[in-house]
Design a protein around this motif. Structure first.
Motif, PDB file in Angstrom:
ATOM      1  N   ASP A 231      17.451  19.468   4.619  1.00 55.80           N
ATOM      2  CA  ASP A 231      18.440  20.488   5.014  1.00 55.80           C
ATOM      3  C   ASP A 231      17.841  20.859   6.232  1.00 55.80           C
ATOM      4  OD1 ASP A 231      16.480  22.069   4.145  1.00 55.80           O
ATOM      5  OD2 ASP A 231      17.708  23.082   2.605  1.00 55.80           O
ATOM      6  N   LYS A 232      16.689  20.533   6.834  1.00 56.58           N
ATOM      7  CA  LYS A 232      16.385  20.888   8.188  1.00 56.58           C
ATOM      8  C   LYS A 232      16.464  19.930   9.174  1.00 56.58           C
ATOM      9  CE  LYS A 232      12.769  22.542   6.373  1.00 56.58           C
ATOM     10  NZ  LYS A 232      11.252  23.457   6.131  1.00 56.58           N
ATOM     11  N   THR A 233      16.422  20.081  10.527  1.00 49.90           N
ATOM     12  CA  THR A 233      16.172  19.081  11.636  1.00 49.90           C
ATOM     13  C   THR A 233      14.693  18.410  11.978  1.00 49.90           C
ATOM     14  OG1 THR A 233      17.950  20.145  12.737  1.00 49.90           O
ATOM     15  CG2 THR A 233      16.676  18.818  13.978  1.00 49.90           C
ATOM     16  N   VAL A 234      14.557  17.055  11.588  1.00 41.23           N
ATOM     17  CA  VAL A 234      13.550  16.636  11.785  1.00 41.23           C
ATOM     18  C   VAL A 234      13.175  16.140  13.087  1.00 41.23           C
ATOM     19  CG1 VAL A 234      12.271  14.201  11.371  1.00 41.23           C
ATOM     20  CG2 VAL A 234      13.467  15.483   9.472  1.00 41.23           C
ATOM     21  N   VAL A 235      12.014  16.634  13.699  1.00 45.94           N
ATOM     22  CA  VAL A 235      11.784  16.544  15.052  1.00 45.94           C
ATOM     23  C   VAL A 235      10.844  15.392  15.509  1.00 45.94           C
ATOM     24  CG1 VAL A 235      12.224  18.715  15.853  1.00 45.94           C
ATOM     25  CG2 VAL A 235      10.177  18.355  15.084  1.00 45.94           C
ATOM     26  N   SER A 236       9.917  14.884  14.410  1.00 48.52           N
ATOM     27  CA  SER A 236       8.812  14.067  14.547  1.00 48.52           C
ATOM     28  C   SER A 236       8.275  13.451  13.505  1.00 48.52           C
ATOM     29  CB  SER A 236       7.740  14.436  15.205  1.00 48.52           C
ATOM     30  OG  SER A 236       6.852  15.251  14.579  1.00 48.52           O
ATOM     31  N   VAL A 237       8.085  12.099  13.163  1.00 46.97           N
ATOM     32  CA  VAL A 237       7.469  11.364  11.967  1.00 46.97           C
ATOM     33  C   VAL A 237       6.329  10.875  12.341  1.00 46.97           C
ATOM     34  CG1 VAL A 237       7.933   9.771  10.130  1.00 46.97           C
ATOM     35  CG2 VAL A 237       9.919  11.242  10.870  1.00 46.97           C
TER      36      VAL A 237
ATOM     37  N   THR B 192       0.992  -1.433  -0.004  1.00 41.43           N
ATOM     38  CA  THR B 192      -0.104  -0.016  -0.031  1.00 41.43           C
ATOM     39  C   THR B 192       1.122   1.390  -0.007  1.00 41.43           C
ATOM     40  OG1 THR B 192      -1.859   1.195   1.275  1.00 41.43           O
ATOM     41  CG2 THR B 192       0.073   0.048   2.610  1.00 41.43           C
ATOM     42  N   PRO B 193       0.344   2.162  -0.596  1.00 41.94           N
ATOM     43  CA  PRO B 193       0.915   3.620  -0.337  1.00 41.94           C
ATOM     44  C   PRO B 193       0.688   4.018   1.155  1.00 41.94           C
ATOM     45  CG  PRO B 193      -0.935   3.903  -1.514  1.00 41.94           C
ATOM     46  CD  PRO B 193      -0.737   2.397  -1.465  1.00 41.94           C
ATOM     47  N   ILE B 194       1.829   4.785   1.733  1.00 42.54           N
ATOM     48  CA  ILE B 194       1.576   5.039   2.954  1.00 42.54           C
ATOM     49  C   ILE B 194       2.160   6.605   3.034  1.00 42.54           C
ATOM     50  CG2 ILE B 194       2.449   5.097   5.078  1.00 42.54           C
ATOM     51  CD1 ILE B 194       2.664   2.153   4.782  1.00 42.54           C
ATOM     52  N   ASP B 195       1.493   7.449   3.757  1.00 44.30           N
ATOM     53  CA  ASP B 195       1.891   8.951   4.055  1.00 44.30           C
ATOM     54  C   ASP B 195       2.786   9.004   5.152  1.00 44.30           C
ATOM     55  OD1 ASP B 195       0.888   9.711   1.475  1.00 44.30           O
ATOM     56  OD2 ASP B 195      -0.809  10.326   2.432  1.00 44.30           O
ATOM     57  N   PHE B 196       3.743   9.837   5.267  1.00 45.49           N
ATOM     58  CA  PHE B 196       4.346  10.306   6.638  1.00 45.49           C
ATOM     59  C   PHE B 196       4.355  11.902   6.434  1.00 45.49           C
ATOM     60  CE2 PHE B 196       6.549   6.077   5.865  1.00 45.49           C
ATOM     61  CZ  PHE B 196       6.310   5.579   7.263  1.00 45.49           C
ATOM     62  N   LEU B 197       3.978  12.269   7.835  1.00 41.05           N
ATOM     63  CA  LEU B 197       4.192  13.654   7.994  1.00 41.05           C
ATOM     64  C   LEU B 197       5.343  13.930   8.973  1.00 41.05           C
ATOM     65  CD1 LEU B 197       2.804  16.571   8.470  1.00 41.05           C
ATOM     66  CD2 LEU B 197       1.770  15.783  10.541  1.00 41.05           C
ATOM     67  N   ILE B 198       6.284  14.691   8.125  1.00 41.11           N
ATOM     68  CA  ILE B 198       7.554  15.150   8.639  1.00 41.11           C
ATOM     69  C   ILE B 198       7.575  16.686   9.149  1.00 41.11           C
ATOM     70  CG2 ILE B 198      10.190  15.112   8.120  1.00 41.11           C
ATOM     71  CD1 ILE B 198       8.699  12.543   7.327  1.00 41.11           C
ATOM     72  N   SER B 199       7.905  16.718  10.415  1.00 43.85           N
ATOM     73  CA  SER B 199       7.981  18.007  11.230  1.00 43.85           C
ATOM     74  C   SER B 199       9.107  18.466  11.570  1.00 43.85           C
ATOM     75  CB  SER B 199       6.909  17.837  12.478  1.00 43.85           C
ATOM     76  OG  SER B 199       5.586  17.518  12.298  1.00 43.85           O
ATOM     77  N   PHE B 200       9.617  19.452  11.300  1.00 44.94           N
ATOM     78  CA  PHE B 200      10.837  20.241  11.442  1.00 44.94           C
ATOM     79  C   PHE B 200      10.860  20.958  12.633  1.00 44.94           C
ATOM     80  CE2 PHE B 200       9.978  19.406   6.893  1.00 44.94           C
ATOM     81  CZ  PHE B 200      11.005  18.490   6.789  1.00 44.94           C
ATOM     82  N   SER B 201      12.122  21.213  12.927  1.00 43.44           N
ATOM     83  CA  SER B 201      12.465  22.004  14.281  1.00 43.44           C
ATOM     84  C   SER B 201      12.081  23.581  14.000  1.00 43.44           C
ATOM     85  CB  SER B 201      13.946  22.044  14.716  1.00 43.44           C
ATOM     86  OG  SER B 201      14.845  22.566  13.409  1.00 43.44           O
ATOM     87  N   ASP B 202      12.049  24.061  12.935  1.00 50.16           N
ATOM     88  CA  ASP B 202      11.334  25.416  12.676  1.00 50.16           C
ATOM     89  C   ASP B 202       9.926  25.436  12.460  1.00 50.16           C
ATOM     90  OD1 ASP B 202      10.911  24.178  10.087  1.00 50.16           O
ATOM     91  OD2 ASP B 202      12.183  25.493   8.935  1.00 50.16           O
ATOM     92  N   PHE B 203       9.221  24.524  12.845  1.00 51.94           N
ATOM     93  CA  PHE B 203       7.728  24.399  13.091  1.00 51.94           C
ATOM     94  C   PHE B 203       6.901  24.252  11.631  1.00 51.94           C
ATOM     95  CE2 PHE B 203       9.057  26.804  16.731  1.00 51.94           C
ATOM     96  CZ  PHE B 203       8.679  25.998  17.660  1.00 51.94           C
ATOM     97  N   SER B 204       7.765  23.888  10.663  1.00 60.65           N
ATOM     98  CA  SER B 204       7.377  23.769   9.421  1.00 60.65           C
ATOM     99  C   SER B 204       7.233  22.209   9.026  1.00 60.65           C
ATOM    100  CB  SER B 204       8.122  24.087   8.182  1.00 60.65           C
ATOM    101  OG  SER B 204       9.499  23.523   8.223  1.00 60.65           O
ATOM    102  N   ASP B 205       6.362  21.650   8.097  1.00 64.40           N
ATOM    103  CA  ASP B 205       6.062  20.090   8.108  1.00 64.40           C
ATOM    104  C   ASP B 205       6.077  20.061   6.470  1.00 64.40           C
ATOM    105  OD1 ASP B 205       3.410  20.475   7.562  1.00 64.40           O
ATOM    106  OD2 ASP B 205       3.212  21.009   9.735  1.00 64.40           O
ATOM    107  N   THR B 206       6.030  18.656   6.271  1.00 61.72           N
ATOM    108  CA  THR B 206       5.875  18.086   4.794  1.00 61.72           C
ATOM    109  C   THR B 206       5.217  16.773   4.971  1.00 61.72           C
ATOM    110  OG1 THR B 206       6.670  18.114   2.572  1.00 61.72           O
ATOM    111  CG2 THR B 206       7.966  17.499   4.533  1.00 61.72           C
ATOM    112  N   ILE B 207       4.590  16.374   3.956  1.00 64.43           N
ATOM    113  CA  ILE B 207       4.035  15.202   3.808  1.00 64.43           C
ATOM    114  C   ILE B 207       4.720  14.336   2.554  1.00 64.43           C
ATOM    115  CG2 ILE B 207       1.904  13.537   3.301  1.00 64.43           C
ATOM    116  CD1 ILE B 207       0.112  15.339   4.674  1.00 64.43           C
TER     117      ILE B 207
END
Length: 651
Positions: free
Chosen positions: A537-543, A505-520
């Motif tokens: 090029d940014k620090t990942v804080v959670s997935v 299956t396809p799976i999405d991950f939400l990547i959150s960065f230390s600068d409070f931005s995120d991407t899927i």
């Protein structure tokens, strides 16, 4: 099972248990009564499904009693022979009803709910003929519950209605029952006494349009005509002292009536309950194409009991108050999925109920936005055993069960995620409007083939795992970032519960960065143990896995899940990693090795410290309790052969 796996599964059970306490499942309206009556009937119900004839037309002329469960009348059945020299054919009629005579037959035999009819002369293939069956009797109820049902409302005011799904029409009129055969049209003449209750006269309603009311000094006959193909169990009758509420639905091309038969005491509540129905109709026409029965009407008839049945052009429903609005949505969607396009048999019942349930979520999205849609689908999550493709369809009380509603809707929800919105909704409209299916039948296999044509790729894996198999994937995942590279480790662990080891299956991950931005980011998971790499090029804080709830699953982030993938040499039967380790190792077994097998762990003194049954080709092993030191791992296959030992260091 190791400690953190046990904690993971307990957390999943608690999570979904709490969710279940707060959710309202519309499918419960349909399934609760069936569940409570399982086991009441000791016999499964069989219909004849005589393939030697194609039934073309019914004309019912019936006179049901008002004060007792009695019916008498006669039914004309027009049919075409599909074989040469036809000298016997079968219809269905419950044995509680007595056949007095049949015009157009030399003889007949009525036994065990089957009506054997011998024509006056042999009939060749392609020849259309008819019989007229005169019958009467006290009606019986399947499980004491469905068939021709008698009840009361208000001040002991009668309600009589037919509940015929999934193949119970023969409990009140002779027919070829079940989904396999659709007549081209049906006429229903219902004769009732000229009585009033609370100064409101009795009315009889049915499918299609009311063409005439014939009145005598003692009786009234309501003549209904429905000129669309219809299965026998959607032919309906309801009688009570109804008040009729009417309005009209119009789009740019046509108008047709909306008609509601309601109890007088419930008219105030019903008006706001159906106020949105024109908007619902407009939404579904935009998604699924024109209303299939636009030359006649859409109606609803109140019962005051039961849940609802999507009788063609005339849904019966417990009540029409605002708290039943989602049931109104569900039954309206059935006019496309169930009535116009009918499951080929009840093994494929999810193609009726799953579509109607999914339409509830689409209504939520239309009214309240995507987050409401997503939350509604989450409330329909199905985490129990069973397959969407039903195995037992001989028991009428084991068909309308939660899985074909809720997981059936999830099959469509996840297909939308797989295909993407533009392609999915284009496919949905094409499917609902396809001439070969219109007023015909569909199977799961045919639906799959059509989805593959639209998607442009094979979907065997999708239907195998979500429709024909059970349960859902259970994920453990971990992540680490080194410089600009992010690694996400994903492991499907449900095989340790004896379930399907891999869901593709396809799976999405939400990547959150230390600068409070995120991407899927979206990945395609096609291995039980899989590593995904990304550059940021940014620090990942959670997935977070599946942030928008597109996937039926359970998951847990676990920082103890080993990162990376082992490399299994051709000569090796197994390998593991990491080594050295602290608490856990991931063991990989050679694909051709038959499972289960046994992994033994021996210390440097030659003492066997533990043994673990290996039941999947990737398995996470808990080493807590062994202590620090050097150990040796050996694999014993089913024949007792022992592999060479491998050294393990626990720090």
């Amino acid at each position: 099972m190791n400690r953190f796996l046990l904690i993971f599964f307990l957390s999943v059970l608690i999570q979904f248990g709490l969710r279940a306490q707060h959710e309202t499942n519309i499918s419960d309206v349909y399934s609760t009564d069936f569940e409570s009556r399982k086991g009441i009937s000791t016999e499964n119900i069989k219909v004849t499904n005589d393939t030697s004839i194609d039934v073309l037309f019914y004309h019912l002329r019936i006179m049901p009693a008002i004060d007792s469960a009695w019916i008498q009348g006669h039914v004309s059945v027009h049919f075409m022979s599909k074989v040469n020299n036809l000298n016997l054919y079968l219809l269905d009629l419950h044995q509680s009803l007595q056949v007095d005579s049949i015009i157009g037959a030399s003889s007949f035999l009525h036994t065990n709910d089957s009506l054997f009819i011998y024509p006056s002369s042999k009939i060749d293939s392609g020849i259309v003929t008819s019989v007229e069956i005169f019958y009467k009797g006290y009606t019986s109820l399947a499980g004491g519950f469905k068939g021709l049902r008698y009840s009361v409302h208000g001040n002991n005011e009668p309600v009589i209605a037919t509940l015929s799904t999934p193949y119970l029409a023969h409990f009140w009129f002779p027919c070829k029952d079940g989904p396999a055969d659709k007549v081209d049209s049906v006429y229903v003449d219902i004769t009732i006494p000229s009585r009033s209750y609370n100064n409101i006269p009795l009315r009889a309603t049915s499918n299609g349009l009311l063409k005439l009311i014939n009145e005598t000094s003692t009786h009234r006959t309501f003549q209904w005509k429905h000129r669309y193909p219809i299965v026998s169990y959607y032919v309906m009758m309801a009688i009570s002292n109804y008040v009729v509420l009417e309005e009209e639905y119009c789009n740019n091309d046509y108008c047709f009536p909306l008609e509601y038969h309601v109890f007088a005491e419930d008219t105030v509540a019903a008006k706001p309950g159906v106020a949105d129905l024109p908007e619902m109709m407009g939404l579904f026409e935009s998604l699924f194409g024109p209303y299939p029965f636009r030359n006649e009407k859409y109606g609803m008839t109140q019962l005051g009991f039961y849940g609802a049945i999507e009788n063609q052009t005339n849904t019966v429903i417990n009540r029409m108050s605002p708290d039943w609005k989602m049931v109104v949505v569900h039954e309206l969607a059935h006019m496309w999925f169930g009535c116009q396009i009918t499951c080929s048999d009840w093994h494929h019942g999810w193609l009726n109920e799953g579509f109607a349930t999914y339409s509830e979520a689409l209504w939520k999205e239309h009214k309240e936005g995507f987050h409401a849609y997503s939350a509604y689908m989450a409330s329909k999550g199905w985490y129990q055993e069973g397959t969407v493709h039903l195995k037992n369809i001989d028991d009428p009380f084991n068909i309308f069960i939660g899985i074909i509603y809720n997981k059936g809707a999830w099959v469509l929800h996840m297909l939308r995620s797989t295909m993407g919105d533009e392609l999915f909704f284009s496919f949905l409209n094409d499917y609902a409007s396809l001439p070969e299916l219109s007023f015909g039948h569909v199977s799961t296999e045919r639906f799959k083939n059509l989805a593959e044509e639209a998607y442009g790729s094979d979907l065997d894996y999708y239907f195998d795992q979500w429709v024909y198999d059970e349960y859902y994937p259970s994920y453990l995942y971990n992540f680490e970032q080194s410089s600009s590279q992010l690694n996400i480790q994903l492991f499907q662990m449900q095989a340790q519960l004896g379930r399907r080891p891999l869901f593709i299956t396809p799976i999405d991950f939400l990547i959150s960065f230390s600068d409070f931005s995120d991407t899927i980011v979206r990945v395609f998971n096609n291995n039980q143990n899989q590593l995904f790499n990304f550059t940021f090029d940014k620090t990942v804080v959670s997935v977070q896995l599946d942030p928008n709830q597109w996937l039926l699953h359970s998951s847990s982030y676990n920082p103890e899940l080993p990162m990376g993938l082992p490399r299994l040499n051709r000569a090796e039967s197994f390998t593991f990693y990491p080594n050295p380790t602290y608490e856990n190792i991931m063991v990989q077994i050679e694909n051709n090795l038959e499972l289960p097998c046994t992994l033994t762990i021996i210390d440097v003194k030659g003492i066997e410290r533990t043994r673990v049954q290996i039941i999947q080709h990737y398995q996470l092993i808990d080493l807590k309790g062994l202590g620090k030191g050097m150990f040796f791992l050996k694999l014993i296959n089913k024949e007792g052969a022992i592999s060479g030992s491998k050294k393990l260091i626990i720090k």
